[in-house]
Design an enzyme around this catalytic site. Structure first.
Site, PDB file in Angstrom:
ATOM      1  N   GLY A   4     -87.569   1.037  98.073  1.00  0.00           N
ATOM      2  CA  GLY A   4     -88.326   0.733  96.850  1.00  0.00           C
ATOM      3  C   GLY A   4     -89.170   1.911  96.401  1.00  0.00           C
ATOM      4  O   GLY A   4     -89.236   2.934  97.086  1.00  0.00           O
TER       5      GLY A   4
ATOM      6  N   ALA B 264     -90.441  -6.333  98.888  1.00  0.00           N
ATOM      7  CA  ALA B 264     -90.936  -7.424  98.039  1.00  0.00           C
ATOM      8  C   ALA B 264     -89.907  -7.763  96.973  1.00  0.00           C
ATOM      9  O   ALA B 264     -89.047  -6.942  96.643  1.00  0.00           O
ATOM     10  CB  ALA B 264     -92.252  -7.025  97.366  1.00  0.00           C
ATOM     11  N   TYR B 265     -90.011  -8.978  96.477  1.00  0.00           N
ATOM     12  CA  TYR B 265     -89.278  -9.395  95.277  1.00  0.00           C
ATOM     13  C   TYR B 265     -90.253  -9.140  94.131  1.00  0.00           C
ATOM     14  O   TYR B 265     -91.271  -9.831  94.027  1.00  0.00           O
ATOM     15  CB  TYR B 265     -88.925 -10.872  95.398  1.00  0.00           C
ATOM     16  CG  TYR B 265     -88.145 -11.456  94.237  1.00  0.00           C
ATOM     17  CD1 TYR B 265     -86.775 -11.681  94.353  1.00  0.00           C
ATOM     18  CD2 TYR B 265     -88.766 -11.786  93.044  1.00  0.00           C
ATOM     19  CE1 TYR B 265     -86.056 -12.226  93.305  1.00  0.00           C
ATOM     20  CE2 TYR B 265     -88.048 -12.328  91.982  1.00  0.00           C
ATOM     21  CZ  TYR B 265     -86.694 -12.549  92.125  1.00  0.00           C
ATOM     22  OH  TYR B 265     -85.979 -13.090  91.078  1.00  0.00           O
ATOM     23  N   THR B 266     -89.986  -8.125  93.315  1.00  0.00           N
ATOM     24  CA  THR B 266     -90.980  -7.689  92.320  1.00  0.00           C
ATOM     25  C   THR B 266     -90.580  -7.983  90.870  1.00  0.00           C
ATOM     26  O   THR B 266     -91.268  -7.552  89.944  1.00  0.00           O
ATOM     27  CB  THR B 266     -91.253  -6.172  92.462  1.00  0.00           C
ATOM     28  OG1 THR B 266     -90.000  -5.483  92.346  1.00  0.00           O
ATOM     29  CG2 THR B 266     -91.904  -5.840  93.781  1.00  0.00           C
TER      30      THR B 266
ATOM     31  N   LYS C 158     -96.638 -14.106  96.376  1.00  0.00           N
ATOM     32  CA  LYS C 158     -97.362 -13.029  97.058  1.00  0.00           C
ATOM     33  C   LYS C 158     -98.620 -13.575  97.736  1.00  0.00           C
ATOM     34  O   LYS C 158     -98.981 -13.139  98.834  1.00  0.00           O
ATOM     35  CB  LYS C 158     -97.725 -11.916  96.062  1.00  0.00           C
ATOM     36  CG  LYS C 158     -96.546 -11.121  95.518  1.00  0.00           C
ATOM     37  CD  LYS C 158     -95.837 -10.267  96.555  1.00  0.00           C
ATOM     38  CE  LYS C 158     -96.661  -9.103  97.031  1.00  0.00           C
ATOM     39  NZ  LYS C 158     -95.906  -8.239  97.983  1.00  0.00           N
TER      40      LYS C 158
ATOM     41  N   TYR D 250     -94.329 -15.190  90.857  1.00  0.00           N
ATOM     42  CA  TYR D 250     -94.466 -13.965  91.666  1.00  0.00           C
ATOM     43  C   TYR D 250     -95.832 -13.942  92.349  1.00  0.00           C
ATOM     44  O   TYR D 250     -95.935 -13.728  93.561  1.00  0.00           O
ATOM     45  CB  TYR D 250     -94.282 -12.741  90.764  1.00  0.00           C
ATOM     46  CG  TYR D 250     -94.687 -11.434  91.391  1.00  0.00           C
ATOM     47  CD1 TYR D 250     -93.908 -10.834  92.380  1.00  0.00           C
ATOM     48  CD2 TYR D 250     -95.864 -10.784  91.000  1.00  0.00           C
ATOM     49  CE1 TYR D 250     -94.284  -9.628  92.961  1.00  0.00           C
ATOM     50  CE2 TYR D 250     -96.254  -9.578  91.574  1.00  0.00           C
ATOM     51  CZ  TYR D 250     -95.462  -9.007  92.550  1.00  0.00           C
ATOM     52  OH  TYR D 250     -95.840  -7.825  93.125  1.00  0.00           O
TER      53      TYR D 250
ATOM     54  N   THR E 174    -100.767  -7.824  95.792  1.00  0.00           N
ATOM     55  CA  THR E 174    -100.822  -7.555  94.352  1.00  0.00           C
ATOM     56  C   THR E 174    -102.065  -8.105  93.657  1.00  0.00           C
ATOM     57  O   THR E 174    -102.649  -9.106  94.103  1.00  0.00           O
ATOM     58  CB  THR E 174     -99.563  -8.166  93.685  1.00  0.00           C
ATOM     59  OG1 THR E 174     -99.660  -8.025  92.264  1.00  0.00           O
ATOM     60  CG2 THR E 174     -99.437  -9.658  93.980  1.00  0.00           C
TER      61      THR E 174
ATOM     62  N   TRP F 261    -100.422  -2.290  89.072  1.00  0.00           N
ATOM     63  CA  TRP F 261     -99.798  -1.432  88.050  1.00  0.00           C
ATOM     64  C   TRP F 261     -99.224  -0.158  88.696  1.00  0.00           C
ATOM     65  O   TRP F 261     -99.579   0.964  88.333  1.00  0.00           O
ATOM     66  CB  TRP F 261    -100.814  -1.079  86.954  1.00  0.00           C
ATOM     67  CG  TRP F 261    -101.250  -2.220  86.108  1.00  0.00           C
ATOM     68  CD1 TRP F 261    -101.244  -3.546  86.415  1.00  0.00           C
ATOM     69  CD2 TRP F 261    -101.788  -2.133  84.770  1.00  0.00           C
ATOM     70  NE1 TRP F 261    -101.740  -4.280  85.369  1.00  0.00           N
ATOM     71  CE2 TRP F 261    -102.087  -3.450  84.345  1.00  0.00           C
ATOM     72  CE3 TRP F 261    -102.056  -1.067  83.893  1.00  0.00           C
ATOM     73  CZ2 TRP F 261    -102.635  -3.729  83.093  1.00  0.00           C
ATOM     74  CZ3 TRP F 261    -102.602  -1.338  82.655  1.00  0.00           C
ATOM     75  CH2 TRP F 261    -102.880  -2.659  82.264  1.00  0.00           C
TER      76      TRP F 261
ATOM     77  N   ASP G 113     -83.213  -7.408 106.230  1.00  0.00           N
ATOM     78  CA  ASP G 113     -83.659  -8.399 105.251  1.00  0.00           C
ATOM     79  C   ASP G 113     -84.866  -9.114 105.865  1.00  0.00           C
ATOM     80  O   ASP G 113     -84.717  -9.848 106.853  1.00  0.00           O
ATOM     81  CB  ASP G 113     -82.506  -9.383 104.970  1.00  0.00           C
ATOM     82  CG  ASP G 113     -82.878 -10.424 103.929  1.00  0.00           C
ATOM     83  OD1 ASP G 113     -84.091 -10.715 103.767  1.00  0.00           O
ATOM     84  OD2 ASP G 113     -81.962 -10.960 103.277  1.00  0.00           O
TER      85      ASP G 113
END
Ligand SMILES: NC(=O)c1ccc[n+]([C@@H]2O[C@H](COP(=O)([O-])OP(=O)(O)OC[C@H]3O[C@@H](n4cnc5c(N)ncnc54)[C@H](OP(=O)(O)O)[C@@H]3O)[C@@H](O)[C@H]2O)c1
Length: 298
Positions: free
Chosen positions: A10, A60-62, A129, A125, A101, A150, A36
């Site tokens: 990532g 992460a799944y972003t 998180k 999301y 986040t 950000w 995974d």
């Protein structure tokens, strides 16, 4: 091994692995296809094989908008993943450094958010998180959770690179001006993470060095002002600058609602670790300088 890094492919993971290569820290970097984090047995096996002093979870799944329709995957990666890593860290005595986040907040506060402020995510999301944070806190005593915001950098997709691409293609860009946050450069965050890791690898964490921390670029801005600064700086490197129009969030409907204010107050990490991010404008200038030099040499 000093460090095991997940999510190594990532935008943050690539930067952490790159900087670790220039440091004296030994790091095993595992990208999504290699580990995974949502698969419990695979995580336990990987951690017991590598035996790291520190685990960094940058996986992460972003996809904030996609998460609205794909709650299951968002929670598998952002909640079950950290839970699995926390279990593995607790079993092996490793410290878990987990990235979270600003989207755990609802955005209704007018001042920057502190670690002690109430969380109340307004999208899937953010919910997933927050569930990840809770899992880490309840499973692994030796944890460092870093909330950031950000995020942008040289690798992967982000707002800065999207602006530079759209700036080449279009004469006018309409940018949201009523959301406030702290742009954070992956180069700065990766350096902060590795500095934290160094303390834990050396068995010398600061007295208040565990728990929840905020780390984000110093100062705050809107997406519109962020875009203006991107084009002011990139124009000096000879890139075309489009005309920018400030619009309201309501003029730019998205599947997932965003917090109106998600600026982070970052004094706790400075007190514990002596870490303070640069003003966001300085970091952006540094990133764009490297980006334009890479572009000219490739
Ligand atoms: N981006 C932002 O603006 C922002 C803001 C605040 C906080 N954060 C947090 O900062 C951290 C780093 O974000 P980023 O911007 O670097 O995200 P990113 O570029 O989307 O990288 C996330 C990485 O995780 C991998 N991944 C996804 N599912 C996985 C799984 N099940 N197991 C292992 N790896 C998996 C992805 O691989 P694939 O691409 O192959 O799926 C990707 O390489 C995350 O915790 C994120 O929540 C980001």
């Amino acid at each position: 091994m000093d460090i095991l890094l997940t999510g190594a492919g990532g935008q943050l993971g690539v930067e952490i692995a790159r900087q670790a290569g220039d440091s004296a820290l030994e790091l095993t970097a595992l990208a999504h296809h290699e580990l995974d984090v949502s698969e419990r047995e695979a995580v336990l096996d990987a951690v017991s094989a590598v035996r790291p002093r520190v685990i960094i979870n940058a996986a992460a799944y972003t996809a904030v908008d996609d998460a609205e329709a794909d709650r299951q995957t968002a929670f598998a990666v952002n909640s079950d993943g950290p839970a699995n890593l926390a279990e593995a860290a607790e079993k092996t005595g490793a410290t878990l450094v987990h990235i979270s986040t600003d989207y755990v907040f609802d955005g209704s506060k007018s001042l920057p958010y502190a670690e002690t402020d109430e969380t109340s995510p307004i999208n899937v999301y953010g919910e997933s998180k927050l569930a990840g944070e809770t899992a880490v806190q309840s499973t692994c005593a030796r944890h460092v959770i870093l909330r950031t915001s950000w995020l942008y950098g040289l690798h992967g997709g982000n707002f800065v690179k999207t602006m530079l691409r759209l700036g080449k293609e279009r004469d006018v860009l309409r940018i949201v001006s009523d959301q406030t946050g702290c742009p954070t450069y992956t180069g700065d965050l990766a350096a902060a993470i590795l500095s934290i890791c160094r303390r834990h690898v050396d068995g010398n964490p600061p007295q208040d060095g565990f728990g929840l921390f905020h780390y984000a670029g110093a100062g705050q801005t809107s997406w519109y002002e962020f875009a203006r600064e991107i084009f002011r700086l990139s124009n000096a490197f000879g890139m075309k600058a489009p005309r920018l129009e400030a619009i309201a969030t309501t003029d730019f409907p998205a599947k997932a609602p965003r917090p109106q204010n998600s600026a982070l107050e970052c004094s706790k990490i400075e007190a514990a670790y002596g870490l303070r991010a640069r003003p966001w404008r300085s970091s952006l200038a540094g990133m764009l300088d490297t980006f334009s030099r890479d572009r000219n040499t490739s």
